[in-house]
Design a protein around this motif. Structure first.
Motif, PDB file in Angstrom:
ATOM      1  N   ARG A 390      12.583  11.649 -25.274  1.00 30.52           N
ATOM      2  CA  ARG A 390      11.359  12.005 -25.996  1.00 30.52           C
ATOM      3  C   ARG A 390      10.400  12.739 -25.067  1.00 30.52           C
ATOM      4  O   ARG A 390       9.831  13.773 -25.427  1.00 30.52           O
ATOM      5  N   THR A 391      10.271  12.235 -23.820  1.00 28.29           N
ATOM      6  CA  THR A 391       9.314  12.847 -22.882  1.00 28.29           C
ATOM      7  C   THR A 391       9.854  14.131 -22.257  1.00 28.29           C
ATOM      8  O   THR A 391       9.080  14.957 -21.769  1.00 28.29           O
ATOM      9  N   GLY A 392      11.175  14.260 -22.217  1.00 28.28           N
ATOM     10  CA  GLY A 392      11.776  15.443 -21.592  1.00 28.28           C
ATOM     11  C   GLY A 392      12.062  15.263 -20.115  1.00 28.28           C
ATOM     12  O   GLY A 392      12.534  16.205 -19.467  1.00 28.28           O
ATOM     13  N   ARG A 393      11.831  14.081 -19.565  1.00 32.60           N
ATOM     14  CA  ARG A 393      12.122  13.858 -18.136  1.00 32.60           C
ATOM     15  C   ARG A 393      13.615  13.568 -17.950  1.00 32.60           C
ATOM     16  O   ARG A 393      14.021  12.460 -17.579  1.00 32.60           O
ATOM     17  N   LEU A 394      14.421  14.572 -18.229  1.00 29.67           N
ATOM     18  CA  LEU A 394      15.878  14.404 -18.176  1.00 29.67           C
ATOM     19  C   LEU A 394      16.369  14.385 -16.727  1.00 29.67           C
ATOM     20  O   LEU A 394      15.691  14.874 -15.824  1.00 29.67           O
ATOM     21  N   ILE A 395      17.554  13.802 -16.541  1.00 29.17           N
ATOM     22  CA  ILE A 395      18.171  13.760 -15.205  1.00 29.17           C
ATOM     23  C   ILE A 395      19.533  14.433 -15.371  1.00 29.17           C
ATOM     24  O   ILE A 395      20.535  13.790 -15.646  1.00 29.17           O
ATOM     25  N   ASP A 396      19.557  15.749 -15.243  1.00 29.18           N
ATOM     26  CA  ASP A 396      20.741  16.512 -15.615  1.00 29.18           C
ATOM     27  C   ASP A 396      21.811  16.438 -14.526  1.00 29.18           C
ATOM     28  O   ASP A 396      21.674  17.037 -13.462  1.00 29.18           O
ATOM     29  N   GLU A 397      22.860  15.697 -14.818  1.00 32.78           N
ATOM     30  CA  GLU A 397      23.952  15.547 -13.851  1.00 32.78           C
ATOM     31  C   GLU A 397      25.267  16.122 -14.382  1.00 32.78           C
ATOM     32  O   GLU A 397      26.346  15.704 -13.971  1.00 32.78           O
ATOM     33  N   ALA A 398      25.172  17.101 -15.280  1.00 29.17           N
ATOM     34  CA  ALA A 398      26.395  17.672 -15.856  1.00 29.17           C
ATOM     35  C   ALA A 398      27.316  18.216 -14.755  1.00 29.17           C
ATOM     36  O   ALA A 398      28.530  18.038 -14.811  1.00 29.17           O
ATOM     37  N   ALA A 399      26.722  18.850 -13.755  1.00 25.63           N
ATOM     38  CA  ALA A 399      27.564  19.455 -12.721  1.00 25.63           C
ATOM     39  C   ALA A 399      28.179  18.409 -11.805  1.00 25.63           C
ATOM     40  O   ALA A 399      29.201  18.661 -11.174  1.00 25.63           O
ATOM     41  N   ALA A 400      27.567  17.221 -11.722  1.00 24.33           N
ATOM     42  CA  ALA A 400      28.101  16.185 -10.829  1.00 24.33           C
ATOM     43  C   ALA A 400      29.156  15.341 -11.516  1.00 24.33           C
ATOM     44  O   ALA A 400      29.839  14.550 -10.872  1.00 24.33           O
ATOM     45  N   ALA A 401      29.298  15.491 -12.833  1.00 27.23           N
ATOM     46  CA  ALA A 401      30.217  14.614 -13.560  1.00 27.23           C
ATOM     47  C   ALA A 401      31.650  14.806 -13.066  1.00 27.23           C
ATOM     48  O   ALA A 401      32.446  13.883 -13.081  1.00 27.23           O
ATOM     49  N   ALA A 402      31.955  16.028 -12.635  1.00 27.62           N
ATOM     50  CA  ALA A 402      33.244  16.315 -11.989  1.00 27.62           C
ATOM     51  C   ALA A 402      34.445  16.190 -12.914  1.00 27.62           C
ATOM     52  O   ALA A 402      35.570  16.372 -12.490  1.00 27.62           O
ATOM     53  N   VAL A 403      34.222  15.845 -14.150  1.00 26.60           N
ATOM     54  CA  VAL A 403      35.293  15.765 -15.137  1.00 26.60           C
ATOM     55  C   VAL A 403      34.815  16.592 -16.316  1.00 26.60           C
ATOM     56  O   VAL A 403      33.715  16.367 -16.820  1.00 26.60           O
ATOM     57  N   ALA A 404      35.623  17.537 -16.752  1.00 25.82           N
ATOM     58  CA  ALA A 404      35.155  18.474 -17.765  1.00 25.82           C
ATOM     59  C   ALA A 404      34.808  17.767 -19.061  1.00 25.82           C
ATOM     60  O   ALA A 404      35.615  17.027 -19.606  1.00 25.82           O
ATOM     61  N   HIS A 405      33.609  17.955 -19.557  1.00 23.72           N
ATOM     62  CA  HIS A 405      33.188  17.430 -20.854  1.00 23.72           C
ATOM     63  C   HIS A 405      31.903  18.113 -21.308  1.00 23.72           C
ATOM     64  O   HIS A 405      31.321  18.879 -20.574  1.00 23.72           O
TER      65      HIS A 405
END
Ligand code: FAD
Ligand code: PYC
Length: 405
Positions: A390-405
């Motif tokens: 809701r606040t937009g304080r996201l913690i974007d770790e898409a690149a660290a996931a290391a497994v394609a999704h």
């Protein structure tokens, strides 16, 4: 005959459900069991239960490929996964149960300039935060993992790699069993074959209890740790979540003598591999492209992954595959977990670990125990609130996931 193989003491008690508990954890995976253990061990709560619809560890905990690392990008994540990494170091001693934690090193391969930029950014961010991570040339990567193909002629040549030496693996079942035994010894009731079918609320809207396949149980505090089934369980309390559930699959080869000294991952070509202590090569793929609750993945996904594995590690080409399986992973929009309060008083949530929650099991359980026991977030899980969407304080770790999704 297996007749002699009887009379072993139970590792944890299997009691009948009590009519009420001070707190209930829904989900007997590693995270739920760890939560209950720390609630008992560190917060003195004894009248608590873990409610599991199947057998403990039968969800993603027993289906994952056991990779442990803490090389995430943002400080919030480094605190969370770093906390887990610290707890892994002496978990076997703390639980008096060998979880076979093996810091053999996790190497992540770069195949294009984008990979290089992203991984170098992670290396620098990690090192600034005091987390070990280093950059390797292809030759250094091969020295670390001799069966790696660094030929320039392959479709996606290796042009560098990041290496977290403290990363590695642990034995997934042992983690569930170790936490279960230690929690049970402290008085936690572990209720298997007990599916939660409803969450009941009192006139004020607060949690009042659960309906299960083994009867009604009253409680004023519930922690939901149901991984791929989280949306379903939370809908019982009328809470909608920003989650999508996808199948994620893995497979193992027939066992061979030690050939693979470390873990190697490649997000770009959708494949990763390590070797279990039994000798099987443990191989994983990306998620299926479509949401589903089926605990198997599409055959084309596994085929594509094996194509990539055979190119990266040509000497495994003639091995036969022994078995494959899938789990359902709950994925958030920013690829970081949700750990905290919900809009329903007394209902707490730990979910959204997606493809990567095994590594966090001790840390997740530790901070969530604080959340459920005290009602307030531990400083480490505070940024991972549901409210961030809701606040937009996201913690974007898409690149660290290391497994394609
Ligand atoms: P689970 O172990 O799934 O526990 C949730 C439990 O809730 C289940 O046992 C389920 O039966 C129970 N439950 C659900 N609904 C109900 C209900 N209504 N009533 C009662 N009980 C209920 N992570 C890594 O860090 N490294 C890896 O290498 C890795 N590899 C993976 C490979 C695969 C193929 C998969 C599927 C996942 C992988 N993961 C990995 C992710 C990791 O497995 C999960 O993030 C982690 O295990 C989640 O743990 P958990 O305890 O929350 O979930
Ligand atoms: O998060 O490291 C990870 C992982 C490896 C395989 C699946 N998830």
């Amino acid at each position: 005959s297996f007749a002699h193989n009887t009379g072993w003491p139970e590792q944890w008690r299997s009691p009948e459900p009590k009519p009420s508990y001070d707190a209930i954890i829904i989900g007997g995976g590693g995270h739920g069991l760890a939560t209950a253990y720390y609630m008992a061990a560190e917060h003195g709560m004894r009248n608590i239960a873990v409610v599991e619809k199947g057998w403990i560890g039968g969800g993603n905990t027993g289906r994952n490929t056991t990779i442990i690392r803490s090389n995430y990008l943002w400080e919030e994540s480094e605190a969370l996964y770093g906390h887990a990494m610290t707890l892994w170091q002496d978990l076997s001693q703390v639980l008096n149960y060998n979880v076979m934690y093996s810091p053999r090193g996790v190497m992540m391969l770069a195949h294009n300039i984008h990979d290089v930029q992203v991984f170098k950014r992670h290396v620098h961010a990690n090192r600034l935060a005091g987390t070990d991570n280093e950059w390797l040339t292809p030759e250094q990567a091969k020295a670390f993992c001799p069966i790696l193909n660094i030929s320039k002629d392959i479709r996606y040549p290796v042009i560098g790699a990041s290496l977290q030496r403290r990363g590695g693996t642990a034995r997934h079942d042992a983690v569930a069993w170790g936490y279960a035994r230690a929690a049970s010894a402290l008085g936690v009731d572990i209720l298997q074959n007990c599916e939660v079918t409803a969450i009941t609320r009192d006139a004020s809207g607060a949690v009042a209890g659960i309906e299960t396949t083994r009867g009604t149980i009253a409680t004023k505090r519930i922690g939901v740790v149901a991984a791929g089934n989280t949306s379903h369980v939370m809908s019982m309390a009328g809470v909608r979540l920003p989650l999508e559930s996808y199948p994620l699959q893995a497979l193992v080869s027939e066992p061979v003598k030690p050939v693979m000294p470390c873990v190697v991952m490649s997000n770009t070509i959708h494949a990763y591999m390590s070797q279990s202590d039994k000798g099987e090569l443990v191989i994983g793929a990306g998620t299926d492209a479509y949401i589903s609750y089926s605990q198997t993945g599409g055959l084309h996904i596994a085929t594509h992954t094996l194509d990539a594995i055979c190119e990266m590690f040509p000497n495994v080409r003639r091995l036969r595959m022994l078995r494959n399986w899938g789990g359902i992973v709950d994925v958030t929009p920013d690829r970081s977990p949700i750990i905290g309060k919900t809009p329903v008083p007394g209902l707490f949530l730990n979910c959204g670990w997606g493809t990567g929650g095994f590594k966090a099991t001790p840390g997740s359980g530790h901070v969530f125990a604080h959340q459920v026991a005290t009602g307030e977030p531990h400083p480490i899980n505070a940024p991972f609130s549901l409210d961030r969407f809701r606040t937009g304080r996201l913690i974007d770790e898409a690149a660290a996931a290391a497994v394609a999704h």
